[in-house]
Design a protein around this motif. Structure first.
Motif, PDB file in Angstrom:
ATOM      1  N   ASP A  44     -15.044  23.283 -52.087  1.00  0.00           N
ATOM      2  CA  ASP A  44     -14.601  23.623 -50.589  1.00  0.00           C
ATOM      3  C   ASP A  44     -14.133  22.659 -49.952  1.00  0.00           C
ATOM      4  O   ASP A  44     -14.195  21.464 -49.676  1.00  0.00           O
ATOM      5  N   GLU A  45     -12.973  23.003 -49.640  1.00  0.00           N
ATOM      6  CA  GLU A  45     -11.916  21.772 -48.584  1.00  0.00           C
ATOM      7  C   GLU A  45     -12.501  20.965 -47.247  1.00  0.00           C
ATOM      8  O   GLU A  45     -12.501  20.085 -47.186  1.00  0.00           O
ATOM      9  N   SER A  46     -12.996  22.066 -46.851  1.00  0.00           N
ATOM     10  CA  SER A  46     -13.652  21.423 -45.667  1.00  0.00           C
ATOM     11  C   SER A  46     -14.787  20.679 -45.711  1.00  0.00           C
ATOM     12  O   SER A  46     -14.485  19.231 -44.886  1.00  0.00           O
ATOM     13  N   GLU A  82     -14.814  18.763 -48.706  1.00  0.00           N
ATOM     14  CA  GLU A  82     -14.596  17.655 -49.015  1.00  0.00           C
ATOM     15  C   GLU A  82     -14.001  16.303 -48.350  1.00  0.00           C
ATOM     16  O   GLU A  82     -14.117  16.497 -48.190  1.00  0.00           O
ATOM     17  N   LYS A  83     -13.267  17.380 -47.117  1.00  0.00           N
ATOM     18  CA  LYS A  83     -12.885  16.619 -46.030  1.00  0.00           C
ATOM     19  C   LYS A  83     -14.124  16.090 -45.719  1.00  0.00           C
ATOM     20  O   LYS A  83     -13.734  15.245 -44.899  1.00  0.00           O
ATOM     21  N   GLU A  84     -14.835  16.387 -45.385  1.00  0.00           N
ATOM     22  CA  GLU A  84     -15.806  16.094 -44.199  1.00  0.00           C
ATOM     23  C   GLU A  84     -16.365  14.802 -44.760  1.00  0.00           C
ATOM     24  O   GLU A  84     -16.874  13.738 -43.880  1.00  0.00           O
TER      25      GLU A  84
END
Ligand SMILES: NC(=O)c1ccc[n+]([C@@H]2O[C@H](COP(=O)([O-])OP(=O)(O)OC[C@H]3O[C@@H](n4cnc5c(N)ncnc54)[C@H](O)[C@@H]3O)[C@@H](O)[C@H]2O)c1
Length: 274
Positions: free
Chosen positions: A107-109, A111-113
């Motif tokens: 889940d890209e978001s 991972e960013k978080e």
């Protein structure tokens, strides 16, 4: 060591059993974060079969309570939701976290978080090798770029029950191996979230989620969970085949995953890290 565990399922319980057998002295403190409905049972098991693993033991249900016990390292072994709910808070409090549910990072978001929380807290988000090996070499070669990574995950047909494989093939009638999915690691994780950990580990260590090629196979001859991958880089080529035995408490989890998490702890407790 002051250790925190998020989740008290198969991996956590097997890990504590192994810790009890392999460490010379009890942990200074063990804090377990579990779901509220399991707090009583978890407290009883820690006082019973795991008495002696740690000098001080606590059971909590929220990240701030976990942090109040000042863990030096936290191991997440609970699932995608627990990663999203608790891990950013722990990282922001400057505590290193080993995330076992690596598939959550597809889940890209999220991972960013997690990356942002680790940077803000000057903590490490530690992604263990889990059910595969050779991640050290893959991550090292990744720094040079130009990687081609192909992964094939095979399991006995009925191990794919309850996944979209059921709609693609007749799992009960297979007599020979059949590939039911080919695509990117991102797509594999989206369609097969409960089987996403290995593809995600390879993607994060190597070529990324879009450039890691995945094949999923139902194979009546598979001796268990079989992970095969090949890597071509301008610096080296290698391939791996790992036949994992399922762990006693959860057939979906390879027992070597637990040993990979144990290694993360032993490397921090012992005088030598390898
Ligand atoms: N990295 C790898 O190679 C690899 C391999 C196998 C499993 N895994 C992952 O490890 C995780 C744990 O595996 P397992 O076999 O121990 O599973 P399990 O189902 O036996 O245990 C999970 C535990 O977490 C608890 N839990 C769920 N949500 C929670 C929350 N929000 N807060 C606190 N506790 C919560 C559950 O009650 C359960 O006790 C899974 O996400 C699995 O996908 C990773």
């Amino acid at each position: 060591m002051r250790l925190g565990l998020i989740g008290f399922g198969n991996i956590a319980v097997t890990l504590l059993g192994q810790l009890a057998e392999t460490i010379d002295a009890p942990l200074e403190c063990l804090t377990v974060l579990c779901l509220p409905e399991f707090a009583g049972e978890t407290t009883a098991r820690l006082a019973g079969e795991f008495a002696g693993v740690a000098t001080e033991v606590a059971v909590v249900t929220e990240a701030p309570a976990l942090l109040s016990h000042r863990p030096q390292l936290v191991i997440e072994c609970a699932g995608h939701m627990a990663v999203a709910t608790h891990v950013p808070t722990v990282l922001r409090a400057s505590v290193d976290v080993v995330v076992v549910s690596i598939g959550a990072l597809s889940d890209e978001s999220l991972e960013k978080e997690l990356r942002l929380a680790a940077a803000d807290g000057r903590a490490h988000l530690i992604l263990p090798a889990g059910a595969v090996g050779g991640i050290d070499l893959l991550a090292a070669l990744g720094a040079a770029g130009g990687l081609e990574v192909r992964y094939r995950g095979s399991k006995p047909p009925l191990a794919w029950s309850g996944t979209p494989a059921e709609a693609a093939i007749d799992l009960g009638a297979l007599t020979e191996a059949e590939i039911f999915f080919t695509g990117t690691a991102r797509e594999a994780a989206r369609q097969f979230p409960k089987n996403a950990n290995v593809a995600a580990t390879l993607a994060l260590a190597g070529a990324g989620f879009e450039a890691t090629h995945v094949e999923l196979v139902a194979d009546p001859a598979a001796p268990g969970n079989v992970h095969e991958y090949s890597v071509v880089s301008p610096l080296a080529k290698y391939s791996m085949r790992i036949e994992n035995l399922p762990s006693a408490g959860n057939a979906k989890t390879s027992v070597s995953t637990v040993y990979s998490v144990l290694r993360e702890i032993r490397n921090r407790i012992g005088p030598v890290a390898i």
